[in-house]
Scaffold this motif. Sequence first.
Motif, mmCIF file in Angstrom:
data_model
loop_
_atom_site.group_PDB
_atom_site.id
_atom_site.type_symbol
_atom_site.label_atom_id
_atom_site.label_comp_id
_atom_site.label_asym_id
_atom_site.label_seq_id
_atom_site.Cartn_x
_atom_site.Cartn_y
_atom_site.Cartn_z
ATOM 1 N N GLU A 265 0.792 -1.069 -0.113
ATOM 2 C CA GLU A 265 0.003 0.053 -0.001
ATOM 3 C C GLU A 265 0.829 1.381 -0.066
ATOM 4 O OE1 GLU A 265 -3.513 2.103 2.886
ATOM 5 O OE2 GLU A 265 -2.965 -0.055 3.105
ATOM 6 N N GLY A 266 0.529 2.167 -0.632
ATOM 7 C CA GLY A 266 1.227 3.363 -0.702
ATOM 8 C C GLY A 266 2.362 3.384 -1.807
ATOM 9 N N THR A 267 2.484 2.075 -2.567
ATOM 10 C CA THR A 267 3.578 2.251 -3.486
ATOM 11 C C THR A 267 3.214 2.714 -4.930
ATOM 12 O OG1 THR A 267 3.038 0.063 -4.443
ATOM 13 C CG2 THR A 267 4.576 0.330 -2.455
ATOM 14 N N PRO A 268 4.134 3.234 -5.772
ATOM 15 C CA PRO A 268 3.691 3.984 -7.003
ATOM 16 C C PRO A 268 2.613 2.788 -7.682
ATOM 17 C CG PRO A 268 5.667 4.360 -6.660
ATOM 18 C CD PRO A 268 5.316 3.397 -5.485
ATOM 19 N N TRP A 269 2.787 1.378 -7.576
ATOM 20 C CA TRP A 269 1.855 0.607 -8.230
ATOM 21 C C TRP A 269 0.547 0.616 -7.652
ATOM 22 C CZ3 TRP A 269 -0.822 -3.232 -5.833
ATOM 23 C CH2 TRP A 269 -1.493 -4.261 -6.631
ATOM 24 N N SER A 270 0.580 0.625 -6.199
ATOM 25 C CA SER A 270 -0.846 0.750 -5.773
ATOM 26 C C SER A 270 -1.478 1.965 -6.009
ATOM 27 C CB SER A 270 -0.743 0.406 -4.027
ATOM 28 O OG SER A 270 -0.074 1.658 -3.405
ATOM 29 N N ASN A 271 -0.864 2.819 -6.113
ATOM 30 C CA ASN A 271 -1.438 4.138 -6.443
ATOM 31 C C ASN A 271 -1.982 4.202 -7.870
ATOM 32 O OD1 ASN A 271 -0.864 5.229 -3.876
ATOM 33 N ND2 ASN A 271 1.106 6.325 -4.810
ATOM 34 N N ALA A 272 -1.427 3.668 -8.928
ATOM 35 C CA ALA A 272 -1.863 3.861 -10.200
ATOM 36 C C ALA A 272 -2.912 2.724 -10.399
ATOM 37 C CB ALA A 272 -0.608 3.384 -10.921
ATOM 38 N N TYR A 273 -2.671 1.454 -9.789
ATOM 39 C CA TYR A 273 -3.649 0.308 -9.784
ATOM 40 C C TYR A 273 -4.995 0.787 -9.214
ATOM 41 C CZ TYR A 273 -5.090 -4.694 -10.254
ATOM 42 O OH TYR A 273 -5.809 -5.817 -10.426
ATOM 43 N N PHE A 274 -4.835 1.221 -8.014
ATOM 44 C CA PHE A 274 -6.202 1.417 -7.267
ATOM 45 C C PHE A 274 -6.797 2.714 -7.753
ATOM 46 C CE2 PHE A 274 -4.138 -1.891 -4.835
ATOM 47 C CZ PHE A 274 -5.381 -2.827 -4.817
ATOM 48 N N GLY A 275 -5.828 3.645 -8.116
ATOM 49 C CA GLY A 275 -6.286 5.133 -8.451
ATOM 50 C C GLY A 275 -6.583 5.219 -9.787
ATOM 51 N N MET A 276 -6.383 4.678 -10.726
ATOM 52 C CA MET A 276 -6.517 4.954 -12.112
ATOM 53 C C MET A 276 -6.931 3.588 -12.829
ATOM 54 S SD MET A 276 -3.613 7.357 -13.396
ATOM 55 C CE MET A 276 -2.224 6.554 -12.674
ATOM 56 N N GLY A 277 -6.611 2.263 -12.388
ATOM 57 C CA GLY A 277 -7.107 1.159 -12.656
ATOM 58 C C GLY A 277 -6.025 0.210 -13.250
ATOM 59 N N ARG A 278 -6.340 -1.152 -13.619
ATOM 60 C CA ARG A 278 -5.509 -2.170 -13.967
ATOM 61 C C ARG A 278 -4.813 -1.563 -15.287
ATOM 62 N NH1 ARG A 278 -7.948 -7.801 -15.461
ATOM 63 N NH2 ARG A 278 -6.548 -9.056 -14.402
ATOM 64 N N ASN A 279 -3.575 -1.724 -15.384
ATOM 65 C CA ASN A 279 -2.906 -1.384 -16.701
ATOM 66 C C ASN A 279 -2.567 -0.027 -16.924
ATOM 67 O OD1 ASN A 279 -2.494 -4.245 -16.931
ATOM 68 N ND2 ASN A 279 -4.098 -4.145 -18.594
ATOM 69 N N ALA A 280 -2.836 0.923 -15.781
ATOM 70 C CA ALA A 280 -2.471 2.525 -15.842
ATOM 71 C C ALA A 280 -1.166 2.623 -15.909
ATOM 72 C CB ALA A 280 -3.290 2.773 -14.653
ATOM 73 N N ALA A 281 -0.531 3.497 -16.322
ATOM 74 C CA ALA A 281 0.803 3.917 -16.272
ATOM 75 C C ALA A 281 1.257 4.640 -14.744
ATOM 76 C CB ALA A 281 1.248 4.944 -17.251
ATOM 77 N N LEU A 282 2.416 4.004 -14.324
ATOM 78 C CA LEU A 282 3.051 4.388 -13.133
ATOM 79 C C LEU A 282 3.485 5.940 -13.548
ATOM 80 C CD1 LEU A 282 2.762 1.547 -12.536
ATOM 81 C CD2 LEU A 282 4.697 1.645 -10.817
ATOM 82 N N LYS A 283 3.576 6.827 -12.818
ATOM 83 C CA LYS A 283 4.207 8.223 -13.056
ATOM 84 C C LYS A 283 5.621 8.195 -12.480
ATOM 85 C CE LYS A 283 -0.372 10.096 -12.920
ATOM 86 N NZ LYS A 283 -1.145 11.301 -12.076
ATOM 87 N N ASN A 284 6.576 8.512 -13.182
ATOM 88 C CA ASN A 284 7.726 8.968 -12.755
ATOM 89 C C ASN A 284 8.057 9.841 -11.569
ATOM 90 O OD1 ASN A 284 9.187 7.060 -14.453
ATOM 91 N ND2 ASN A 284 9.642 8.720 -15.980
ATOM 92 N N ASP A 285 7.029 10.714 -11.600
ATOM 93 C CA ASP A 285 7.405 11.417 -10.304
ATOM 94 C C ASP A 285 6.916 10.782 -8.974
ATOM 95 O OD1 ASP A 285 7.945 13.758 -11.779
ATOM 96 O OD2 ASP A 285 5.861 14.722 -12.018
#
Length: 154
Positions: A119-139
């Motif tokens: 929880e709180g990793t860039p993966w979880s932020n993208a996956y749960f925030g934008m959905g499956r296969n969403a891009a992780l943001k470099n920032d």
Amino acid sequence: MPYDARAIANEFLKLKEGPANQMWLQKLVYIAHGWNLAINGEPLVEDRIEAWDGGPVLRIIWNHLRDLGFNAKGGLLGKAEGKPFKAELSGSEKAIIRHVWKRYGSYTGNDLSRMTHQEGTPWSNAYFGMGRNAALKNDDIKQHFTELALAGRT
């Protein structure tokens, strides 16, 4: 300078004795990218990192291994020329690869997946925030690895 993710994957395959698997390789490339963002302030790979069910994934590596597999002698090879993908790494980029190898290279793909799934990793932020296969943001990736460094969690 960002590189083709397959060239960075080859850096780890050169260090690996014995067989490698997709998940292990994906996570090492992602982790090296994250540490490079945090320490050198630049992306290590030019390719999109996506939030898949199994964690951060570089589709270009996934597709390459699905279609062409591993080459035991040369790592990931270019389809047309049959030569390994290669990156002309700077000294500081080589140091990142060595650090990631030393710190994370002995973990299994599943271990690394669990690390990147928290929880709180860039993966979880993208996956749960934008959905499956969403891009992780470099920032987000840079911030996460900077926080790991500041907390002394190399």
